[in-house]
Scaffold this motif. Structure first.
Motif, PDB file in Angstrom:
ATOM      1  N   THR A   1      -2.321 -38.407   4.943  1.00 22.90           N
ATOM      2  CA  THR A   1      -1.227 -37.911   4.102  1.00 22.90           C
ATOM      3  C   THR A   1      -1.154 -38.737   2.824  1.00 22.90           C
ATOM      4  OG1 THR A   1      -0.048 -37.407   6.164  1.00 22.90           O
ATOM      5  CG2 THR A   1       1.209 -37.236   4.135  1.00 22.90           C
ATOM      6  N   PRO A   2      -2.080 -38.467   1.873  1.00 19.11           N
ATOM      7  CA  PRO A   2      -2.036 -39.201   0.605  1.00 19.11           C
ATOM      8  C   PRO A   2      -0.905 -38.712  -0.278  1.00 19.11           C
ATOM      9  CG  PRO A   2      -3.750 -37.533   0.541  1.00 19.11           C
ATOM     10  CD  PRO A   2      -3.181 -37.499   1.939  1.00 19.11           C
ATOM     11  N   ASN A   3      -0.784 -39.326  -1.457  1.00 17.41           N
ATOM     12  CA  ASN A   3       0.285 -38.984  -2.402  1.00 17.41           C
ATOM     13  C   ASN A   3       1.641 -39.117  -1.727  1.00 17.41           C
ATOM     14  OD1 ASN A   3       1.559 -38.210  -4.748  1.00 17.41           O
ATOM     15  ND2 ASN A   3       1.013 -36.037  -4.588  1.00 17.41           N
ATOM     16  N   THR A   4       1.847 -40.282  -1.109  1.00 19.58           N
ATOM     17  CA  THR A   4       3.057 -40.568  -0.352  1.00 19.58           C
ATOM     18  C   THR A   4       3.796 -41.746  -0.959  1.00 19.58           C
ATOM     19  OG1 THR A   4       2.211 -39.711   1.753  1.00 19.58           O
ATOM     20  CG2 THR A   4       3.942 -41.369   1.887  1.00 19.58           C
ATOM     21  N   LEU A   5       5.127 -41.637  -1.041  1.00 22.17           N
ATOM     22  CA  LEU A   5       5.983 -42.715  -1.523  1.00 22.17           C
ATOM     23  C   LEU A   5       6.784 -43.287  -0.359  1.00 22.17           C
ATOM     24  CD1 LEU A   5       7.111 -44.225  -4.088  1.00 22.17           C
ATOM     25  CD2 LEU A   5       8.977 -42.548  -4.043  1.00 22.17           C
TER      26      LEU A   5
ATOM     27  N   ALA B   1       4.898 -48.470   9.352  1.00 25.57           N
ATOM     28  CA  ALA B   1       4.358 -48.189  10.684  1.00 25.57           C
ATOM     29  C   ALA B   1       4.566 -46.724  11.064  1.00 25.57           C
ATOM     30  CB  ALA B   1       5.000 -49.110  11.721  1.00 25.57           C
ATOM     31  N   ALA B   2       5.727 -46.187  10.714  1.00 25.46           N
ATOM     32  CA  ALA B   2       6.018 -44.787  11.023  1.00 25.46           C
ATOM     33  C   ALA B   2       5.120 -43.848  10.221  1.00 25.46           C
ATOM     34  CB  ALA B   2       7.490 -44.480  10.740  1.00 25.46           C
ATOM     35  N   TRP B   3       4.831 -44.211   8.958  1.00 20.17           N
ATOM     36  CA  TRP B   3       3.925 -43.387   8.159  1.00 20.17           C
ATOM     37  C   TRP B   3       2.526 -43.373   8.772  1.00 20.17           C
ATOM     38  CZ3 TRP B   3      -0.162 -45.118   4.669  1.00 20.17           C
ATOM     39  CH2 TRP B   3      -0.771 -44.056   3.986  1.00 20.17           C
TER      40      TRP B   3
ATOM     41  N   SER C   1      -5.694 -45.353   0.071  1.00 15.68           N
ATOM     42  CA  SER C   1      -4.825 -44.586   0.972  1.00 15.68           C
ATOM     43  C   SER C   1      -3.965 -43.546   0.252  1.00 15.68           C
ATOM     44  CB  SER C   1      -3.905 -45.527   1.751  1.00 15.68           C
ATOM     45  OG  SER C   1      -2.973 -46.158   0.883  1.00 15.68           O
ATOM     46  N   GLY C   2      -3.781 -43.718  -1.056  1.00 11.99           N
ATOM     47  CA  GLY C   2      -2.882 -42.820  -1.782  1.00 11.99           C
ATOM     48  C   GLY C   2      -1.421 -43.077  -1.486  1.00 11.99           C
ATOM     49  N   CYS C   3      -1.139 -44.287  -1.004  1.00 13.66           N
ATOM     50  CA  CYS C   3       0.229 -44.663  -0.630  1.00 13.66           C
ATOM     51  C   CYS C   3       0.873 -45.464  -1.759  1.00 13.66           C
ATOM     52  CB  CYS C   3       0.212 -45.471   0.661  1.00 13.66           C
ATOM     53  SG  CYS C   3       1.835 -46.034   1.195  1.00 13.66           S
ATOM     54  N   LEU C   4       2.040 -45.014  -2.200  1.00 12.09           N
ATOM     55  CA  LEU C   4       2.808 -45.708  -3.220  1.00 12.09           C
ATOM     56  C   LEU C   4       4.004 -46.389  -2.572  1.00 12.09           C
ATOM     57  CD1 LEU C   4       2.895 -42.842  -5.876  1.00 12.09           C
ATOM     58  CD2 LEU C   4       1.465 -44.894  -5.980  1.00 12.09           C
ATOM     59  N   LEU C   5       4.348 -47.577  -3.051  1.00  9.93           N
ATOM     60  CA  LEU C   5       5.492 -48.312  -2.540  1.00  9.93           C
ATOM     61  C   LEU C   5       6.519 -48.489  -3.651  1.00  9.93           C
ATOM     62  CD1 LEU C   5       3.643 -51.184  -0.610  1.00  9.93           C
ATOM     63  CD2 LEU C   5       4.288 -48.914   0.242  1.00  9.93           C
TER      64      LEU C   5
ATOM     65  N   ARG D   1       6.697 -37.219 -12.194  1.00 14.70           N
ATOM     66  CA  ARG D   1       6.484 -36.246 -11.119  1.00 14.70           C
ATOM     67  C   ARG D   1       7.166 -36.773  -9.861  1.00 14.70           C
ATOM     68  NH1 ARG D   1       2.600 -37.959  -7.398  1.00 14.70           N
ATOM     69  NH2 ARG D   1       1.570 -39.918  -7.992  1.00 14.70           N
ATOM     70  N   ILE D   2       7.213 -35.964  -8.835  1.00 12.00           N
ATOM     71  CA  ILE D   2       7.680 -36.388  -7.523  1.00 12.00           C
ATOM     72  C   ILE D   2       6.488 -36.345  -6.571  1.00 12.00           C
ATOM     73  CG2 ILE D   2       9.149 -35.790  -5.544  1.00 12.00           C
ATOM     74  CD1 ILE D   2      10.713 -37.012  -7.820  1.00 12.00           C
ATOM     75  N   PRO D   3       6.179 -37.443  -5.871  1.00 14.12           N
ATOM     76  CA  PRO D   3       5.067 -37.426  -4.926  1.00 14.12           C
ATOM     77  C   PRO D   3       5.202 -36.309  -3.892  1.00 14.12           C
ATOM     78  CG  PRO D   3       5.804 -39.667  -5.305  1.00 14.12           C
ATOM     79  CD  PRO D   3       6.807 -38.770  -5.959  1.00 14.12           C
ATOM     80  N   ALA D   4       4.080 -35.870  -3.355  1.00 18.60           N
ATOM     81  CA  ALA D   4       4.083 -34.749  -2.409  1.00 18.60           C
ATOM     82  C   ALA D   4       4.808 -35.093  -1.115  1.00 18.60           C
ATOM     83  CB  ALA D   4       2.650 -34.317  -2.113  1.00 18.60           C
ATOM     84  N   ASN D   5       4.761 -36.374  -0.729  1.00 18.91           N
ATOM     85  CA  ASN D   5       5.373 -36.818   0.521  1.00 18.91           C
ATOM     86  C   ASN D   5       6.268 -38.022   0.248  1.00 18.91           C
ATOM     87  OD1 ASN D   5       3.504 -35.142   2.422  1.00 18.91           O
ATOM     88  ND2 ASN D   5       2.099 -36.290   1.093  1.00 18.91           N
TER      89      ASN D   5
END
Length: 368
Positions: free
Chosen positions: A352-356, A340-342, A83-87, A215-219
């Motif tokens: 929306t990958p590259n998301t924190l 859930a909102a993401w 998913s490209g999702c970071l937590l 770096r800072i994630p894109a989202n």
């Protein structure tokens, strides 16, 4: 080092040694503080806590040494392989919530100016954080919480020695009752919305991320009730951009509960102030703020950086919580609302990958 407060309404300047919670005109304070340009060489790598970034925060003295409990420096993990999702695992902090960053800087300031007793209103997490750090600093504490606050949060607050007042009615009414008590009895109002020192600690969320990832994630997904994390994140990102440390401001995905969405409605209607809404019960208790006191400031930031607001579908919160739990991440309901909102945002605007996403609070705190 001492700093100066500036009233956001009338512009009056007042020394931060004051025990007043706001200006005589009723306006809220901002700190007159511009951090030096970002330079990783100024990180104090001997401090394994948010105060490693104190050169970029308005820290008054060395009082933080007797307050810190190692808050911050939480790991960032991949949700999965696709998913490209970071937590960012913020519930790993001392009181199991992301509010510890702000509580640490606020209580360090309180200790520096000689506060001995404080009062605060909270839906739970901020109250628990302030109670814990106040206990560590030897400051007595009272916390006002609205009815319906998770019993386990109340238990934690009381365990730190703080007196808890459960107030019937909404979260906003609870704040009104608490502020009335402050006005009548003159206690120091250790409120995470009113006091700018709280936001100084919340800035570390971005500083940590930048140090950890390079770096800072894109989202970046940010829950917004009173907006303490949101304001801290925006301030820190603006600092990194102004310093030339990052090239552009990332896409901030701000979220609210569909049961309590004054900022979402304001953005939709093009308002300068939060829309008037009637909150209804939501599992996302941490963001159930019908009247955010810094709402105009938040909306100004949203317009400046073209920040979208999305609401979390109430009927998706438990499903999101279960999905995260099956990945080993047991979070509270408000935190599950972030995920859930993401997912809802991706439905609206595409993958929306590259998301924190912040994992704000531990599941054991809201195991209804």
């Amino acid at each position: 080092m001492t700093h100066t407060f500036v009233c956001t309404s009338c512009g009056k300047r007042i020394d931060t040694q004051t025990h007043a919670s706001h200006c005589d005109c009723g306006g809220l304070f901002e700190l007159d503080f511009i951090p030096p340009a970002w330079d990783s060489a100024r990180i104090d790598r001997t401090a394994w806590n948010i105060f490693r970034y104190r050169d970029f925060m308005a820290v008054d003295s060395d009082a933080w040494h007797g307050v810190t409990m190692g808050e911050g420096m939480t790991p960032i993990i991949n949700l999965d392989d696709h998913s490209g999702c970071l937590l960012k695992m913020d519930y790993f902090m001392p009181t199991l919530s992301f509010k510890d960053r702000g509580a640490a800087t606020l209580v360090a300031h309180m200790k520096a100016i000689g506060v001995t007793h404080c009062v605060q209103d909270s839906s739970g997490n901020a109250g628990n954080s302030v109670a814990a750090y106040a206990a560590r600093a030897g400051i007595s504490c009272e916390i006002y919480v609205p009815e319906g606050t998770s019993p386990k949060k109340i238990t934690m607050i009381e365990a730190h020695g703080a007196k808890v007042h459960v107030v019937p009615g909404s979260r906003d009414h609870c704040a009104d009752v608490c502020r009335q008590q402050v006005a009548e009895h003159g206690a120091y109002y250790a409120n995470h919305v009113y006091n700018p020192y709280f936001y100084e600690g919340m800035k570390a969320y971005i500083y940590e991320t930048f140090e950890q990832l390079g770096r800072i994630p894109a989202n970046i997904v940010i829950p917004v009730g009173n907006g303490t994390l949101f304001i801290g994140v925006v301030k820190a990102l603006e600092h990194l951009v102004a310093s030339g440390a990052i090239e552009r401001f990332p896409n901030i995905i701000a979220l609210q509960s569909e049961k309590c969405d004054p900022l979402y409605q304001a953005r939709r209607q093009g308002l300068d102030h939060p829309a008037i809404v009637t909150p209804t019960p939501t599992m996302a208790e941490g963001i159930a703020i019908g009247v955010p006191m810094r709402g105009a400031e938040i909306l100004d930031m949203m317009r400046k950086h073209d920040i979208k607001v999305v609401t979390c579908p109430e009927d998706k919160i438990l499903e999101a919580r279960a999905t995260l739990a099956r990945r080993g991440i047991y979070c509270e309901h408000t935190t599950a609302a972030n995920y859930a909102a993401w997912l809802h945002y991706c439905e609206l605007y595409g993958p929306t990958p590259n998301t924190l996403i912040t994992m704000c609070g531990a599941g054991i705190k809201s195991d209804h």
